[in-house]
Design an enzyme around this catalytic site. Structure first.
Site, mmCIF file in Angstrom:
data_model
loop_
_atom_site.group_PDB
_atom_site.id
_atom_site.type_symbol
_atom_site.label_atom_id
_atom_site.label_comp_id
_atom_site.label_asym_id
_atom_site.label_seq_id
_atom_site.Cartn_x
_atom_site.Cartn_y
_atom_site.Cartn_z
ATOM 1 N N ARG A 53 0.837 -1.211 0.000
ATOM 2 C CA ARG A 53 0.000 0.000 0.000
ATOM 3 C C ARG A 53 0.869 1.258 0.000
ATOM 4 N NH1 ARG A 53 -4.648 0.691 4.465
ATOM 5 N NH2 ARG A 53 -2.850 1.147 5.771
ATOM 6 N N LYS A 151 -2.409 7.238 0.974
ATOM 7 C CA LYS A 151 -2.247 7.491 2.414
ATOM 8 C C LYS A 151 -1.166 8.553 2.550
ATOM 9 C CE LYS A 151 -2.160 4.745 6.666
ATOM 10 N NZ LYS A 151 -3.003 5.634 7.434
ATOM 11 N N GLU A 184 -16.021 7.018 6.665
ATOM 12 C CA GLU A 184 -15.126 6.338 7.603
ATOM 13 C C GLU A 184 -15.011 7.172 8.859
ATOM 14 O OE1 GLU A 184 -11.125 6.033 5.883
ATOM 15 O OE2 GLU A 184 -11.386 7.941 4.864
HETATM 16 N N1 PXG Z 1 -9.023 5.310 7.254
HETATM 17 C C1 PXG Z 1 -8.053 6.224 7.423
HETATM 18 C C2 PXG Z 1 -8.265 7.614 6.959
HETATM 19 C C3 PXG Z 1 -6.847 5.855 8.026
HETATM 20 O O1 PXG Z 1 -5.876 6.747 8.190
HETATM 21 C C4 PXG Z 1 -7.720 3.613 8.295
HETATM 22 C C5 PXG Z 1 -8.885 4.028 7.674
HETATM 23 C C6 PXG Z 1 -7.587 2.169 8.685
HETATM 24 O O2 PXG Z 1 -6.633 1.508 7.854
HETATM 25 P P1 PXG Z 1 -5.784 0.265 8.346
HETATM 26 O O3 PXG Z 1 -5.060 -0.182 7.142
HETATM 27 O O4 PXG Z 1 -4.865 0.771 9.429
HETATM 28 O O5 PXG Z 1 -6.733 -0.723 8.847
HETATM 29 C C7 PXG Z 1 -6.675 4.531 8.481
HETATM 30 C C8 PXG Z 1 -5.402 4.092 9.152
HETATM 31 C C9 PXG Z 1 -2.339 7.025 13.626
HETATM 32 C C10 PXG Z 1 -2.699 5.872 12.779
HETATM 33 O O6 PXG Z 1 -1.156 7.233 13.869
HETATM 34 C C11 PXG Z 1 -3.546 6.021 11.701
HETATM 35 C C12 PXG Z 1 -3.887 4.927 10.921
HETATM 36 C C13 PXG Z 1 -3.385 3.691 11.207
HETATM 37 C C14 PXG Z 1 -2.507 3.553 12.282
HETATM 38 C C15 PXG Z 1 -2.176 4.641 13.089
HETATM 39 O O7 PXG Z 1 -3.222 7.774 14.061
HETATM 40 N N2 PXG Z 1 -4.741 5.120 9.877
#
Ligand code: PXG
Length: 296
Positions: A53, A151, A184
């Site tokens: 990703r 991302k 989301e």
């Molecule tokens: N939506 C958004 C906008 C994200 O940033 C997710 C969904 C979930 O994705 P994953 O692949 O993690 O299941 C994310 C993930 C942090 C932090 O530091 C942010 C994320 C993941 C881990 C830590 O706040 N974002």
């Protein structure tokens, strides 16, 4: 000072000494991409998926990662090994690199790789009690303006939503798309459970979460799953609502805009999936090489 270790462009340093240039376009313009990865019990969960990703995000913004996917995965493993941690959080980022002022990416001659290995605690004991959420007034940046599957280091849309939750004393913000459908949460995907069926929106307006994918896979063994759009009233009438993310893991949402969801505690499907998720993350993943054996 946070614990852990940081890799920056060829060097491993302590968090205290982890510094980048103020001319880095990641800082100046948010020009870069990142991942959030967790490791549990000495294994990195879904490492290849996160590296894939990250490279896909980089490609979408025309950013060249200065190594191969395999080398990147090895760097992540080596950084984790050097931290001495067995459970924690990884934040790899690739920035456009430092360059003269002006947002033209050609001003940066070489991208930078940073890998932070540390710990993260997002919801703590809220995993048991559930979260309360608000519906943010700010809408998700439309895909026609910024593909939600990049991302990127631009998180202001999400941060504005999260800040709104903070001001209202809520744990999380639910963000709607431009048409008013649920997209989301601020850094998590969202699910609803109704009549034993597990629902989540398609990823046109939100990130293809790796936890979302894992939960869909786990659910399919036991529950009917449906990927379809829904609005807030569907969430309010659902039996259960939960959010998923690498940081937040699987967490029940028990109140939205002051209205109780179900009976106001994490429901049986949420608890079942949470339990199966925690079992999976603790028993699978790429083993971190032992500290003695990581240098060569
Ligand atoms: N939506 C958004 C906008 C994200 O940033 C997710 C969904 C979930 O994705 P994953 O692949 O993690 O299941 C994310 C993930 C942090 C932090 O530091 C942010 C994320 C993941 C881990 C830590 O706040 N974002």
């Amino acid at each position: 000072m946070p614990e852990g270790v940081v890799y920056i462009d060829g060097e491993f340093v302590s968090p205290n000494d982890a510094k980048i240039s103020v001319f880095d376009h990641g800082l100046l313009y948010g020009d870069g991409v990142f991942e959030g990865i967790r490791f549990y019990n000495g294994r990195i969960f879904k490492l290849a998926e996160h590296v894939d990703r990250l490279f896909a995000s980089a490609e979408k913004i025309g950013l060249t990662v200065p190594c191969s996917k395999e080398e990147f995965a090895q760097l992540v493993l080596k950084t984790t090994a050097k931290s001495g941690l067995h459970d924690g959080y990884l934040r790899p980022l690739v920035t456009r690199g430092s360059g003269d002022l002006g947002l033209d990416p050609r001003k940066s001659k070489k991208s930078s790789i940073v890998i932070i290995c540390s710990t993260i605690n997002l919801y703590g004991s809220k995993h048991e009690t559930g979260l309360n959420a608000i519906v943010a007034s700010v809408r998700r940046t439309p895909p026609s303006s910024l593909n939600p599957n990049i991302k990127s280091l631009n998180y202001l849309n999400n941060i504005l939503a999260k800040s709104e939750a903070n001001v209202k004393g809520a744990d999380e913000a639910i963000i709607l798309d431009q048409e008013g459908y649920v997209a989301e949460a601020s850094a998590d995907n969202i699910f609803a459970v109704k009549g034993g069926v597990v629902y989540t929106p398609p990823t046109v307006t939100n990130l293809v979460g790796i936890t979302r994918g894992t939960i869909l896979d786990i659910s399919k063994g036991t529950y009917e799953t449906r990927v379809e759009r829904f609005k807030v009233d569907f969430l309010l009438k659902a039996d259960e609502v939960f959010i998923t993310g690498t940081g937040g893991e699987v967490a029940g949402v028990v109140e939205i805009d002051g209205q109780k969801i179900g009976v106001g505690v994490p429901g049986p499907v949420t608890k079942d999936l949470q339990k199966k998720y925690f079992a999976l993350v603790r028993s699978t993943g790429v083993p971190i090489p032992s500290a003695g054996n990581n240098g060569h």
